[in-house]
Scaffold this active site. Sequence first.
Site, PDB file in Angstrom:
ATOM      1  N   GLY A 102      87.439  37.676  19.002  1.00 25.65           N
ATOM      2  CA  GLY A 102      86.484  38.777  19.106  1.00 25.65           C
ATOM      3  C   GLY A 102      85.322  38.284  19.953  1.00 25.65           C
ATOM      4  CB  ALA A 103      83.594  39.827  22.857  1.00 26.03           C
ATOM      5  NE  ARG A 128      90.866  34.599  24.143  1.00 26.16           N
ATOM      6  CZ  ARG A 128      91.022  35.686  23.361  1.00 26.16           C
ATOM      7  NH1 ARG A 128      90.297  35.831  22.256  1.00 26.16           N
ATOM      8  NH2 ARG A 128      91.889  36.626  23.673  1.00 26.16           N
ATOM      9  CD  GLN A 150      94.558  40.732  18.147  1.00 25.36           C
ATOM     10  OE1 GLN A 150      95.536  41.465  18.229  1.00 25.36           O
ATOM     11  NE2 GLN A 150      94.251  39.905  19.127  1.00 25.36           N
ATOM     12  CG  ASP A 165      87.016  41.365  24.770  1.00 22.84           C
ATOM     13  OD1 ASP A 165      87.573  42.340  24.233  1.00 22.84           O
ATOM     14  OD2 ASP A 165      86.952  40.231  24.249  1.00 22.84           O
ATOM     15  CE  LYS A 179      93.215  41.915  22.089  1.00 22.24           C
ATOM     16  NZ  LYS A 179      93.663  40.688  22.816  1.00 22.24           N
TER      17      LYS A 179
END
Length: 349
Positions: free
Chosen positions: A48-49, A90, A197, A238, A249
């Site tokens: 999760g960002a 990431r 998720q 994100d 996502k």
Amino acid sequence: MIEAVRWSPSGDAVRIIDQRVLPGEYVERDLRMLEEVRDAIATLAVRGAPAIGVAGAMGLVASLEAHVEEPADRFLDRLRAHAAAIRATRPTAVNLPWAIDRMLATANRAHERSPRALLDSLRAEATAILEEDRQMCRRIGEHGESLIAERARVLTHCNAGALATGGIGTALAPVYVAAERGRTVAVYADETRPLLQGSRLTAWELARAGIPVTVLTDGMAASLMRTGAVDLCIVGADRIAANGDTANKIGSYALAVVARHHGVPFYVAAPSSTIDPAVPDGDSIVIEQRAADEVRRSFGTLTAPADVAVYNPAFDVTPAALITAFVTDRGIVRAPYDFRAWNDAGGRR
Ligand code: MRU
């Protein structure tokens, strides 16, 4: 409330809830070494960002603790190397470089201090990033709860809840605040292929909070909307480009298209730390490509021919034109979107 990322009681480690094993097992892990921090972020143990930004900043501190007796020059070089390594873990969520850049700006201001004093400054900054994230989530909830009428039925994708942040989440924050204020809210959670998720994490945390939740597979969202059973969609983000194009996502874009077709409002909820004014539009956002076996061997079971080619981007971009409004910590933002002046004070780039 769930605390996805926090300091361990002794303060020498980042304590996370290991999201790889939920909902079957609840396991907390302490991250100390650089490789532990990187591995946890890369394998989505913490995800999760906002949560990876917070974990990256705190993990940087934890990873330097064992080196605090080194000479000041060597310690500074190490700090920069660890920051670069964590930052590269990431690529899509801007919260990670945003948080690491804040840490580097702090280091630059304090670079003449002893390693111990420098590390104390970094710890204070990481703690501030965590605390600010908690507050931004709360404010997103307070601004967004006005969108949630009594008996609202909300469709969400992936997990943008407490597990994905330092606080009560982004997309789920308005739901939590509406529920806190006595409203009945029901949530539909897209399963969210391939890492689930939605079904593993969103369903788990909402059920734990006593909020009615129904899981559907991603391909079922269109027919659910066609029945009129969805009042609004809310997803997280994100990275939000200056023009409002939003990476989130994979599957979010499809949901936005379907929502537009059915006249269902599609909201993106995110803190200011997810806005990237330096990126003009969605085409400039780097999309993480993940391993083929996440699709071919879902959770260890062969779910496609072992050597079949796979398309597995972790995120997609929803064009701003499909977004009804952004729910941010600074309020609800409606089109025309222009985020060029956001985050100027963040010290990034
Ligand atoms: O790959 P993940 O699980 O880190 O992806 C998470 C998402 O796409 C979330 O919607 C986004 O980070 C917002 S979390 C508040």
